[in-house]
Design a protein around this motif. Structure first.
Motif, PDB file in Angstrom:
ATOM      1  N   ARG A  12     -13.001  -5.030  -7.225  1.00  0.00           N
ATOM      2  CA  ARG A  12     -12.180  -3.813  -7.245  1.00  0.00           C
ATOM      3  C   ARG A  12     -13.042  -2.570  -7.035  1.00  0.00           C
ATOM      4  O   ARG A  12     -12.697  -1.673  -6.268  1.00  0.00           O
ATOM      5  CB  ARG A  12     -11.398  -3.713  -8.554  1.00  0.00           C
ATOM      6  CG  ARG A  12     -10.419  -2.562  -8.599  1.00  0.00           C
ATOM      7  CD  ARG A  12      -9.640  -2.522  -9.892  1.00  0.00           C
ATOM      8  NE  ARG A  12     -10.449  -2.662 -11.088  1.00  0.00           N
ATOM      9  CZ  ARG A  12     -11.201  -1.711 -11.625  1.00  0.00           C
ATOM     10  NH1 ARG A  12     -11.264  -0.519 -11.057  1.00  0.00           N
ATOM     11  NH2 ARG A  12     -11.896  -1.935 -12.721  1.00  0.00           N
ATOM     12  N   ILE A  55      -3.579   0.683  -3.447  1.00  0.00           N
ATOM     13  CA  ILE A  55      -3.444  -0.514  -2.619  1.00  0.00           C
ATOM     14  C   ILE A  55      -3.325  -1.696  -3.577  1.00  0.00           C
ATOM     15  O   ILE A  55      -4.140  -1.843  -4.491  1.00  0.00           O
ATOM     16  CB  ILE A  55      -4.664  -0.707  -1.696  1.00  0.00           C
ATOM     17  CG1 ILE A  55      -4.795   0.466  -0.737  1.00  0.00           C
ATOM     18  CG2 ILE A  55      -4.552  -2.025  -0.931  1.00  0.00           C
ATOM     19  CD1 ILE A  55      -6.082   0.449   0.079  1.00  0.00           C
ATOM     20  N   LEU A  83     -13.972  -2.415  -3.356  1.00  0.00           N
ATOM     21  CA  LEU A  83     -12.803  -2.075  -2.541  1.00  0.00           C
ATOM     22  C   LEU A  83     -12.420  -0.605  -2.695  1.00  0.00           C
ATOM     23  O   LEU A  83     -12.081   0.061  -1.720  1.00  0.00           O
ATOM     24  CB  LEU A  83     -11.617  -2.975  -2.908  1.00  0.00           C
ATOM     25  CG  LEU A  83     -11.751  -4.440  -2.484  1.00  0.00           C
ATOM     26  CD1 LEU A  83     -10.728  -5.301  -3.208  1.00  0.00           C
ATOM     27  CD2 LEU A  83     -11.595  -4.573  -0.982  1.00  0.00           C
ATOM     28  N   GLU A  84     -12.479  -0.092  -3.918  1.00  0.00           N
ATOM     29  CA  GLU A  84     -12.162   1.329  -4.139  1.00  0.00           C
ATOM     30  C   GLU A  84     -13.151   2.231  -3.426  1.00  0.00           C
ATOM     31  O   GLU A  84     -12.766   3.241  -2.836  1.00  0.00           O
ATOM     32  CB  GLU A  84     -12.115   1.626  -5.639  1.00  0.00           C
ATOM     33  CG  GLU A  84     -10.884   1.068  -6.310  1.00  0.00           C
ATOM     34  CD  GLU A  84     -10.826   1.293  -7.808  1.00  0.00           C
ATOM     35  OE1 GLU A  84      -9.724   1.131  -8.366  1.00  0.00           O
ATOM     36  OE2 GLU A  84     -11.859   1.621  -8.427  1.00  0.00           O
ATOM     37  N   GLU A 131       0.841  -1.181   0.000  1.00  0.00           N
ATOM     38  CA  GLU A 131       0.000   0.000   0.000  1.00  0.00           C
ATOM     39  C   GLU A 131       0.885   1.243   0.000  1.00  0.00           C
ATOM     40  O   GLU A 131       1.896   1.297   0.681  1.00  0.00           O
ATOM     41  CB  GLU A 131      -0.899  -0.011   1.248  1.00  0.00           C
ATOM     42  CG  GLU A 131      -1.772   1.181   1.343  1.00  0.00           C
ATOM     43  CD  GLU A 131      -2.703   1.131   2.558  1.00  0.00           C
ATOM     44  OE1 GLU A 131      -3.345   2.147   2.787  1.00  0.00           O
ATOM     45  OE2 GLU A 131      -2.756   0.107   3.252  1.00  0.00           O
ATOM     46  N   ILE A 170      -7.322   0.612  -6.454  1.00  0.00           N
ATOM     47  CA  ILE A 170      -6.981  -0.754  -6.071  1.00  0.00           C
ATOM     48  C   ILE A 170      -6.406  -1.484  -7.278  1.00  0.00           C
ATOM     49  O   ILE A 170      -6.975  -1.437  -8.375  1.00  0.00           O
ATOM     50  CB  ILE A 170      -8.226  -1.524  -5.564  1.00  0.00           C
ATOM     51  CG1 ILE A 170      -8.862  -0.818  -4.380  1.00  0.00           C
ATOM     52  CG2 ILE A 170      -7.881  -2.975  -5.252  1.00  0.00           C
ATOM     53  CD1 ILE A 170      -8.066  -0.844  -3.103  1.00  0.00           C
ATOM     54  N   LEU A 211      -5.827  -5.235  -8.164  1.00  0.00           N
ATOM     55  CA  LEU A 211      -6.237  -6.538  -7.659  1.00  0.00           C
ATOM     56  C   LEU A 211      -5.791  -7.628  -8.628  1.00  0.00           C
ATOM     57  O   LEU A 211      -6.158  -7.614  -9.801  1.00  0.00           O
ATOM     58  CB  LEU A 211      -7.756  -6.569  -7.490  1.00  0.00           C
ATOM     59  CG  LEU A 211      -8.388  -7.855  -6.986  1.00  0.00           C
ATOM     60  CD1 LEU A 211      -7.863  -8.204  -5.595  1.00  0.00           C
ATOM     61  CD2 LEU A 211      -9.906  -7.724  -6.971  1.00  0.00           C
TER      62      LEU A 211
END
Length: 76
Positions: A39, A6, A42-43, A1, A50, A52
């Motif tokens: 993704r 990330i 998560l974003e 990260e 992200i 991934l």
């Protein structure tokens, strides 16, 4: 990260090689769609970009093995 991105490497385990093909899908379309949706979620959650990577691996009979269940967090 780091400050702007990330990086996540995710491994999906299945018990049989035939299941791997189902998860990946024709020309990788199924796993690609899973990755895109994950993704996005998560974003939105982290508020960052992200990256991934998803991999599908075969671990025969992992659900029947105590050590595998512990490794994947299903048992203490």
């Amino acid at each position: 990260e780091d400050e702007t991105i990330i990086r996540i490497r995710a491994e999906i385990y299945v018990e049989r090689k035939s299941q791997k093909g189902i998860i990946i899908g024709k020309a990788g379309e199924a796993i690609k769609q899973v990755g895109i949706e994950a993704r996005k979620d998560l974003e939105a959650f982290f508020g960052k970009q992200i990256h991934l990577e998803t991999f599908v691996k075969v671990a025969e009979d992992w659900r029947k093995k105590e050590i595998s269940l512990k490794r994947f967090g299903y048992k203490n």
